[in-house]
Scaffold this motif. Structure first.
Motif, short mmCIF file in Angstrom:
data_model
loop_
_atom_site.label_atom_id
_atom_site.label_comp_id
_atom_site.label_asym_id
_atom_site.label_seq_id
_atom_site.Cartn_x
_atom_site.Cartn_y
_atom_site.Cartn_z
N TRP A 52 74.64 41.81 19.05
CA TRP A 52 74.30 43.24 19.00
C TRP A 52 73.34 43.51 20.15
O TRP A 52 72.37 42.77 20.34
N ILE A 53 73.59 44.55 20.92
CA ILE A 53 72.72 44.87 22.06
C ILE A 53 71.51 45.63 21.55
O ILE A 53 71.64 46.70 20.95
N ASP A 54 70.35 45.05 21.76
CA ASP A 54 69.10 45.70 21.33
C ASP A 54 68.47 46.35 22.55
O ASP A 54 67.99 45.67 23.45
N PRO A 55 68.46 47.70 22.61
CA PRO A 55 67.92 48.38 23.81
C PRO A 55 66.44 48.12 24.03
O PRO A 55 65.93 48.26 25.13
N ASP A 56 65.74 47.66 22.97
CA ASP A 56 64.30 47.39 23.12
C ASP A 56 64.01 45.93 23.43
O ASP A 56 62.87 45.54 23.59
N ASP A 57 65.05 45.12 23.46
CA ASP A 57 64.83 43.69 23.67
C ASP A 57 65.80 43.16 24.72
O ASP A 57 66.92 42.79 24.43
N PHE A 58 65.31 43.15 25.97
CA PHE A 58 66.17 42.68 27.06
C PHE A 58 65.98 41.18 27.31
O PHE A 58 66.46 40.64 28.28
N SER A 59 65.24 40.55 26.43
CA SER A 59 64.92 39.14 26.63
C SER A 59 66.13 38.25 26.35
O SER A 59 66.87 38.49 25.40
N GLU A 60 66.28 37.22 27.17
CA GLU A 60 67.36 36.25 26.93
C GLU A 60 66.97 35.26 25.84
O GLU A 60 67.82 34.52 25.35
N VAL A 61 65.70 35.28 25.46
CA VAL A 61 65.21 34.30 24.48
C VAL A 61 66.05 34.37 23.20
O VAL A 61 66.47 33.35 22.66
N ARG A 62 66.29 35.59 22.74
CA ARG A 62 67.04 35.78 21.49
C ARG A 62 68.40 35.09 21.58
O ARG A 62 68.82 34.40 20.66
N THR A 63 69.09 35.29 22.70
CA THR A 63 70.41 34.69 22.89
C THR A 63 70.32 33.16 22.88
O THR A 63 71.10 32.48 22.22
N VAL A 64 69.34 32.64 23.62
CA VAL A 64 69.19 31.18 23.73
C VAL A 64 68.92 30.54 22.37
O VAL A 64 69.56 29.55 22.01
N ILE A 65 67.99 31.14 21.59
CA ILE A 65 67.66 30.50 20.30
C ILE A 65 68.79 30.63 19.28
O ILE A 65 68.92 29.81 18.40
N HIS A 66 69.63 31.65 19.45
CA HIS A 66 70.78 31.78 18.55
C HIS A 66 71.90 30.81 18.92
O HIS A 66 72.54 30.23 18.05
N LEU A 67 72.15 30.68 20.21
CA LEU A 67 73.23 29.78 20.65
C LEU A 67 72.86 28.31 20.46
O LEU A 67 73.70 27.48 20.19
N PHE A 68 71.56 28.01 20.65
CA PHE A 68 71.11 26.61 20.61
C PHE A 68 69.91 26.45 19.67
O PHE A 68 68.81 26.14 20.12
N PRO A 69 70.12 26.67 18.36
CA PRO A 69 68.98 26.62 17.43
C PRO A 69 68.32 25.24 17.37
O PRO A 69 67.16 25.12 16.98
N ASP A 70 69.06 24.21 17.77
CA ASP A 70 68.53 22.84 17.72
C ASP A 70 67.77 22.46 18.99
O ASP A 70 67.11 21.42 19.05
N ALA A 71 67.86 23.29 20.03
CA ALA A 71 67.27 22.93 21.32
C ALA A 71 65.76 23.15 21.34
O ALA A 71 65.22 23.96 20.58
N ILE A 72 65.09 22.42 22.23
CA ILE A 72 63.64 22.55 22.41
C ILE A 72 63.39 22.95 23.86
O ILE A 72 63.92 22.29 24.78
N LEU A 73 62.63 24.00 24.08
CA LEU A 73 62.35 24.42 25.46
C LEU A 73 61.49 23.36 26.13
O LEU A 73 60.50 22.89 25.57
N CYS A 74 61.89 22.98 27.34
CA CYS A 74 61.20 21.88 28.01
C CYS A 74 61.13 22.13 29.52
O CYS A 74 61.56 23.17 30.02
N MET A 75 60.58 21.18 30.23
CA MET A 75 60.52 21.15 31.69
C MET A 75 60.14 22.50 32.31
O MET A 75 59.13 23.08 31.91
#
Length: 199
Positions: A52-75
């Motif tokens: 769902w496109i959220d006009p108030d949230d242009f952040s890619e963070v939401r997409t990343v955490i949904h696609l890869f819930p098991d991933a840990i942000l690193c490097m």
């Protein structure tokens, strides 16, 4: 066709992102889905994933955490988060288990760079943080610096040196914790030599 709010409430139930199977379960079929896309309410993120496109949230963070819930942000992503680098990375750097499938990272958007890590040390130094209002899984500073030492030959020299300098001058650093992580991550000697030079 139901009103837009109805569809938004269904997407909200799934945190703003749904898979094709979930859409079918909720009785949102191909014609409705295509109309929502055409009307600019929904975007296809990758095969089988719709957001769902959220006009108030242009952040890619939401997409990343949904696609890869098991991933840990690193490097580089974590370096930027802690202010150890002023460069915004072109990719999201994600640590995942070396046993996880490789194909899911072959996507057009967002740009991701996976690091495949031994399951035994994957969650060493894992903490939760907040980025653009979203809860994230990220490594703490000590784990991050150990990883920089592990991958130093693959890193941009300038980014590496700056990260080490920033860590050394960080009043919140914990050298004991750094040395504790350095053992299982096999960078103990390196950490001693390098950190010793700066302290």
């Amino acid at each position: 066709m139901h009103d837009v709010q109805y569809y938004k409430s269904i997407f909200d139930k799934y945190g703003g992102m749904m898979r094709t199977t979930q859409l079918a379960e909720e009785k949102i079929f191909y014609p409705q889905r295509e109309k929502l896309i055409a009307d600019g309410y929904v975007e296809k993120i990758r095969r089988g994933y719709y957001q769902w496109i959220d006009p108030d949230d242009f952040s890619e963070v939401r997409t990343v955490i949904h696609l890869f819930p098991d991933a840990i942000l690193c490097m580089d992503t974590a370096l930027r988060y802690y202010g150890y680098s002023d460069r915004t990375p072109s990719n999201w750097h994600l640590a995942v288990s070396k046993d996880s499938g490789k194909s899911r990272f072959k996507i057009d958007y967002p740009f991701v760079k996976p690091y495949y890590v031994e399951p035994a040390v994957l969650e060493l130094g894992l903490i939760t943080g907040t980025m653009d209002g979203h809860a994230i899984r990220i490594y703490d500073k000590e784990r991050l610096i150990c990883d920089c030492l592990r991958y130093r030959n693959k890193m941009d020299k300038e980014i590496f040196n700056k990260a080490i300098r920033k860590y050394i001058t960080d009043p919140k650093k914990s050298i004991p914790k750094l040395m504790e992580y350095a053992g299982p991550l096999r960078v103990k000697k390196l950490a001693k030599d390098l950190i010793g030079v700066w302290l």
